[in-house]
Design a protein around this motif. Structure first.
Motif, mmCIF file in Angstrom:
data_model
loop_
_atom_site.group_PDB
_atom_site.id
_atom_site.type_symbol
_atom_site.label_atom_id
_atom_site.label_comp_id
_atom_site.label_asym_id
_atom_site.label_seq_id
_atom_site.Cartn_x
_atom_site.Cartn_y
_atom_site.Cartn_z
ATOM 1 N N ASP A 6 0.868 -1.173 0.000
ATOM 2 C CA ASP A 6 0.000 0.000 0.000
ATOM 3 C C ASP A 6 0.909 1.228 0.000
ATOM 4 O OD1 ASP A 6 -1.588 2.202 0.631
ATOM 5 O OD2 ASP A 6 -2.748 1.127 2.143
ATOM 6 N N PRO A 7 1.021 1.930 -1.134
ATOM 7 C CA PRO A 7 1.947 3.066 -1.211
ATOM 8 C C PRO A 7 1.589 4.203 -0.266
ATOM 9 C CG PRO A 7 0.573 2.957 -3.179
ATOM 10 C CD PRO A 7 0.280 1.727 -2.372
ATOM 11 N N TYR A 55 5.071 0.006 9.137
ATOM 12 C CA TYR A 55 3.784 0.651 8.863
ATOM 13 C C TYR A 55 2.741 -0.315 8.318
ATOM 14 C CZ TYR A 55 5.736 5.132 9.977
ATOM 15 O OH TYR A 55 6.306 6.185 10.659
ATOM 16 N N THR A 56 3.004 -1.596 8.408
ATOM 17 C CA THR A 56 2.116 -2.651 7.915
ATOM 18 C C THR A 56 1.582 -2.342 6.522
ATOM 19 O OG1 THR A 56 0.170 -1.750 9.066
ATOM 20 C CG2 THR A 56 1.450 -3.425 10.240
ATOM 21 N N ALA A 57 2.494 -1.949 5.653
ATOM 22 C CA ALA A 57 2.120 -1.584 4.279
ATOM 23 C C ALA A 57 2.089 -2.792 3.348
ATOM 24 C CB ALA A 57 3.097 -0.540 3.737
ATOM 25 N N ILE A 58 2.646 -3.915 3.772
ATOM 26 C CA ILE A 58 2.748 -5.106 2.914
ATOM 27 C C ILE A 58 1.655 -6.085 3.284
ATOM 28 C CG2 ILE A 58 4.227 -6.985 2.146
ATOM 29 C CD1 ILE A 58 6.614 -5.286 3.139
ATOM 30 N N SER A 59 1.004 -6.627 2.260
ATOM 31 C CA SER A 59 -0.024 -7.655 2.465
ATOM 32 C C SER A 59 0.252 -8.850 1.567
ATOM 33 C CB SER A 59 -1.406 -7.108 2.100
ATOM 34 O OG SER A 59 -1.737 -5.997 2.901
ATOM 35 N N THR A 60 -0.171 -10.005 2.021
ATOM 36 C CA THR A 60 -0.137 -11.197 1.189
ATOM 37 C C THR A 60 -1.564 -11.712 1.068
ATOM 38 O OG1 THR A 60 0.293 -12.647 3.078
ATOM 39 C CG2 THR A 60 2.209 -11.819 1.864
ATOM 40 N N HIS A 61 -1.848 -12.315 -0.063
ATOM 41 C CA HIS A 61 -3.200 -12.780 -0.360
ATOM 42 C C HIS A 61 -3.118 -14.131 -1.038
ATOM 43 C CE1 HIS A 61 -4.288 -8.541 0.222
ATOM 44 N NE2 HIS A 61 -3.226 -8.294 -0.520
ATOM 45 N N GLU A 62 -3.835 -15.080 -0.510
ATOM 46 C CA GLU A 62 -3.946 -16.393 -1.164
ATOM 47 C C GLU A 62 -5.094 -16.293 -2.160
ATOM 48 O OE1 GLU A 62 -1.946 -19.003 -0.691
ATOM 49 O OE2 GLU A 62 -0.803 -18.072 0.916
ATOM 50 N N ASP A 63 -4.809 -16.580 -3.408
ATOM 51 C CA ASP A 63 -5.856 -16.505 -4.438
ATOM 52 C C ASP A 63 -6.590 -17.794 -4.591
ATOM 53 O OD1 ASP A 63 -5.385 -13.827 -4.998
ATOM 54 O OD2 ASP A 63 -3.855 -14.313 -6.459
#
Length: 63
Positions: A6-7, A55-63
């Motif tokens: 998230d920029p 800043y918890t800007a990184i996310s991972t997502h299982e598709d």
């Protein structure tokens, strides 16, 4: 596993780049960007980068 940054939350500390330089880089403004958005599910170094982001800007997502 899909990885996103998230920029608006990134403050450019670069912990993710130091942790996983083949997945993350910094753009011209010093904000993190994903250079490899699809990685092996549960990849440990990417999950460490998620935790290392102040800043918890990184996310991972299982598709």
């Amino acid at each position: 596993m899909r990885v996103t940054v998230d920029p608006g939350r990134c403050d450019g500390y670069g912990n993710c780049v130091m942790t996983v330089p083949d997945v993350f880089d910094l753009d011209d403004e010093g904000r993190a960007v994903v250079v490899e958005d699809e990685v092996e599910p549960g990849r440990a170094d990417v999950l460490r980068a998620v935790v290392a982001c102040p800043y918890t800007a990184i996310s991972t997502h299982e598709d």
